[in-house]
Design an enzyme around this catalytic site. Sequence first.
Site, PDB file in Angstrom:
ATOM      1  N   TYR A   1       0.956  -1.170   0.003  1.00 14.88           N
ATOM      2  CA  TYR A   1      -0.127   0.092  -0.037  1.00 14.88           C
ATOM      3  C   TYR A   1       0.945   1.197   0.016  1.00 14.88           C
ATOM      4  O   TYR A   1       1.609   1.263   0.820  1.00 14.88           O
ATOM      5  CB  TYR A   1      -1.111   0.146   1.049  1.00 14.88           C
ATOM      6  CG  TYR A   1      -2.191   0.109   0.669  1.00 14.88           C
ATOM      7  CD1 TYR A   1      -2.950   1.110   0.181  1.00 14.88           C
ATOM      8  CD2 TYR A   1      -3.309  -1.260   0.758  1.00 14.88           C
ATOM      9  CE1 TYR A   1      -4.122   1.081  -0.322  1.00 14.88           C
ATOM     10  CE2 TYR A   1      -4.431  -1.227   0.505  1.00 14.88           C
ATOM     11  CZ  TYR A   1      -4.878  -0.034  -0.131  1.00 14.88           C
ATOM     12  OH  TYR A   1      -6.279  -0.193  -0.685  1.00 14.88           O
TER      13      TYR A   1
ATOM     14  N   GLU B   1      -0.373   4.800  -0.412  1.00 14.51           N
ATOM     15  CA  GLU B   1      -1.101   6.083  -0.712  1.00 14.51           C
ATOM     16  C   GLU B   1      -0.270   7.297  -0.724  1.00 14.51           C
ATOM     17  O   GLU B   1       0.538   7.288   0.270  1.00 14.51           O
ATOM     18  CB  GLU B   1      -2.340   6.348   0.213  1.00 14.51           C
ATOM     19  CG  GLU B   1      -3.468   5.406  -0.169  1.00 14.51           C
ATOM     20  CD  GLU B   1      -4.636   5.401   0.869  1.00 14.51           C
ATOM     21  OE1 GLU B   1      -4.471   6.208   1.888  1.00 14.51           O
ATOM     22  OE2 GLU B   1      -5.570   5.000   0.812  1.00 14.51           O
TER      23      GLU B   1
ATOM     24  N   ASP C   1      -7.115  13.631 -25.195  1.00 10.99           N
ATOM     25  CA  ASP C   1      -7.564  12.221 -24.865  1.00 10.99           C
ATOM     26  C   ASP C   1      -6.789  11.521 -25.677  1.00 10.99           C
ATOM     27  O   ASP C   1      -7.315  11.043 -26.681  1.00 10.99           O
ATOM     28  CB  ASP C   1      -8.960  11.946 -24.515  1.00 10.99           C
ATOM     29  CG  ASP C   1      -8.854  10.294 -23.671  1.00 10.99           C
ATOM     30  OD1 ASP C   1      -8.210   9.822 -23.902  1.00 10.99           O
ATOM     31  OD2 ASP C   1     -10.319  10.322 -23.152  1.00 10.99           O
TER      32      ASP C   1
ATOM     33  N   THR D   1      -4.736   6.125 -21.803  1.00 15.10           N
ATOM     34  CA  THR D   1      -4.234   4.796 -21.146  1.00 15.10           C
ATOM     35  C   THR D   1      -2.862   4.322 -21.534  1.00 15.10           C
ATOM     36  O   THR D   1      -2.560   4.959 -22.616  1.00 15.10           O
ATOM     37  CB  THR D   1      -5.573   3.870 -21.549  1.00 15.10           C
ATOM     38  OG1 THR D   1      -5.155   3.786 -23.352  1.00 15.10           O
ATOM     39  CG2 THR D   1      -7.088   4.480 -21.428  1.00 15.10           C
TER      40      THR D   1
ATOM     41  N   LYS E   1      -3.311   0.680 -24.804  1.00 15.48           N
ATOM     42  CA  LYS E   1      -3.699   0.273 -25.949  1.00 15.48           C
ATOM     43  C   LYS E   1      -2.515   0.287 -27.098  1.00 15.48           C
ATOM     44  O   LYS E   1      -1.775  -0.644 -26.932  1.00 15.48           O
ATOM     45  CB  LYS E   1      -4.818   1.408 -26.507  1.00 15.48           C
ATOM     46  CG  LYS E   1      -6.076   1.090 -25.479  1.00 15.48           C
ATOM     47  CD  LYS E   1      -7.201   2.412 -25.752  1.00 15.48           C
ATOM     48  CE  LYS E   1      -8.273   2.204 -24.704  1.00 15.48           C
ATOM     49  NZ  LYS E   1      -9.391   2.982 -24.901  1.00 15.48           N
TER      50      LYS E   1
ATOM     51  N   ARG F   1      -2.814  -2.462 -18.194  1.00 14.89           N
ATOM     52  CA  ARG F   1      -4.000  -1.864 -18.141  1.00 14.89           C
ATOM     53  C   ARG F   1      -4.064  -0.778 -16.951  1.00 14.89           C
ATOM     54  O   ARG F   1      -3.692  -0.997 -15.911  1.00 14.89           O
ATOM     55  CB  ARG F   1      -5.201  -2.646 -17.776  1.00 14.89           C
ATOM     56  CG  ARG F   1      -5.733  -3.556 -18.938  1.00 14.89           C
ATOM     57  CD  ARG F   1      -6.986  -4.250 -18.755  1.00 14.89           C
ATOM     58  NE  ARG F   1      -7.972  -3.388 -19.505  1.00 14.89           N
ATOM     59  CZ  ARG F   1      -8.368  -3.379 -20.635  1.00 14.89           C
ATOM     60  NH1 ARG F   1      -7.878  -4.658 -21.331  1.00 14.89           N
ATOM     61  NH2 ARG F   1      -9.229  -2.668 -21.244  1.00 14.89           N
TER      62      ARG F   1
HETATM   63  C1  LIG Z   1     -10.183   3.557 -23.970  1.00 15.45           C
HETATM   64  C2  LIG Z   1     -10.647   5.049 -23.745  1.00 15.45           C
HETATM   65  C3  LIG Z   1     -10.834   5.628 -22.353  1.00 15.45           C
HETATM   66  C4  LIG Z   1     -11.195   4.756 -21.088  1.00 15.45           C
HETATM   67  O1  LIG Z   1     -10.173   4.002 -20.728  1.00 15.45           O
HETATM   68  P1  LIG Z   1     -10.600   2.543 -19.982  1.00 15.45           P
HETATM   69  O2  LIG Z   1      -9.244   2.207 -19.334  1.00 15.45           O
HETATM   70  O3  LIG Z   1     -11.511   1.855 -20.643  1.00 15.45           O
HETATM   71  O4  LIG Z   1     -11.253   3.418 -18.757  1.00 15.45           O
HETATM   72  C5  LIG Z   1     -10.751   6.958 -22.360  1.00 15.45           C
HETATM   73  N1  LIG Z   1     -10.873   7.666 -23.536  1.00 15.45           N
HETATM   74  C6  LIG Z   1     -10.653   7.398 -24.929  1.00 15.45           C
HETATM   75  C7  LIG Z   1     -10.511   8.215 -25.787  1.00 15.45           C
HETATM   76  C8  LIG Z   1     -10.394   5.897 -24.913  1.00 15.45           C
HETATM   77  O5  LIG Z   1     -10.160   5.355 -25.991  1.00 15.45           O
END
Ligand SMILES: *Cc1c(COP(=O)(O)O)cnc(C)c1O
Length: 427
Positions: free
Chosen positions: A61, A63, A207, A233, A236, A242
């Site tokens: 942990y 925090e 994003d 993220t 991807k 993740r």
């Molecule tokens: C995948 C994605 C997210 C969310 O990610 P999670 O890990 O699934 O919560 C947010 N914004 C965009 C543009 C995404 O493609």
Amino acid sequence: MTLPSSSAQHHPALAAEDPELAALVGAEEQLQADTLRLIPSENYVSSAVLEASGTVLQNKYSEGYPGRRYYEGQQNIDPVELLAVARAKAVFGVEHANVQPYSGSPANLAVYLAFAEPGDTVMGMALPMGGHLTHGWGVSATGKWFRGVQYGVRQDTGLIDFDEVRDLALKERPKLIFCGGTALPRTIDFAAFAEIAREAGSVLVADIAHIAGLIAGGAHPSPVPHADVISTTTHKTLRGPRGAMLMSREEHAKAIDKAVFPGLQGGPHNQTTAAIAVALHEASRPSFRDYAHAVVDNAKALAEALLARGFDLVSGGTDNHLILMDLTPKDVPGKVAAKALDRAGIVVNYNTVPFDPRKPFDPSGVRIGTPSLTSRGLGTEHMATVADWIDRGVAAAGTGDEAALTKIRAEVADLMSAHPAPGLPTD
Ligand SMILES: *Cc1c(COP(=O)(O)O)cnc(C)c1O
């Protein structure tokens, strides 16, 4: 044919303790080895990333932030997080990085917490146009607790209409403007968004969840000089575990860190932080630049091959890793096509297309992408074959020809066996 061996061999403790679960993991390894995975938000992580994410760091942990924790015993955890942060700053060229968000959705929620009050107006791309739920869409907390206004793409071009974005921004004066999305096959013009955000007095959030790996590898322009906040993220195109990161200039560092912890989250997932550090190490290598460019080259070649077979692609093609097919001219609903392709060993997802006359749970489109197939070494020379499988699979979906799907499945497995995927057991 090289197949992953039984889970018992690769996960002996798991197989002994919980054979039922081990069998499911083994079956998933087999599925990921045998199928052509075309979902653009998915990938294969390296064995190194996988190992880091399965370590005893998860027992700890912590925090707080390095040097400012609420628990003792951080002798090894602090350097892990500092390493991940330093690598994120180096790979993306940013002044500040927070690597603690649990995933992309909570990362975005932290941005709201940092820069907006409940009820404030926020602006993002409409979900059916290719945006994300967390950009103020109604069914999401971000659309319930904030007032979401949405822009889209033009019906004639499939491209973002910056006149519409500017008009809406100047009329609504949103606290936040999100750019980026989940089904955008074209380059995002961060500079154009930044100019509009400046005029409207809004915080611009880029994003880059889908395209982070392309940006890290120099295959898509960077938002860094333009966006106030960058959300991504890590799982991807970046090929990490993740997880997620928030990045910014130094001026916003405090607000972002406070929003992530203690604003929204408790203890960070240290095993994930470690795996992010490994993924960023891999992303800093010259070979990752080759990977990112190969992802785009493959997507362009696949788009050309699909166009040649009469497919209708939203915006007419792609600049990145993603292709959005409108199957209306093929007279096959997206869901019917996606399920048939799955039976043929080709994993895709059905997706709305802009101005879709059909319902979101039964839309007109199928979304595909090249990150996973590129990770297992497929190149532009394979894209005609892939397009051919999709073409035959969609046709078989229309006629209900199960034998044709079975035949494609065998051909897919054959090519996949010649291109082992990273991270999967082989023997
Ligand atoms: C995948 C994605 C997210 C969310 O990610 P999670 O890990 O699934 O919560 C947010 N914004 C965009 C543009 C995404 O493609």
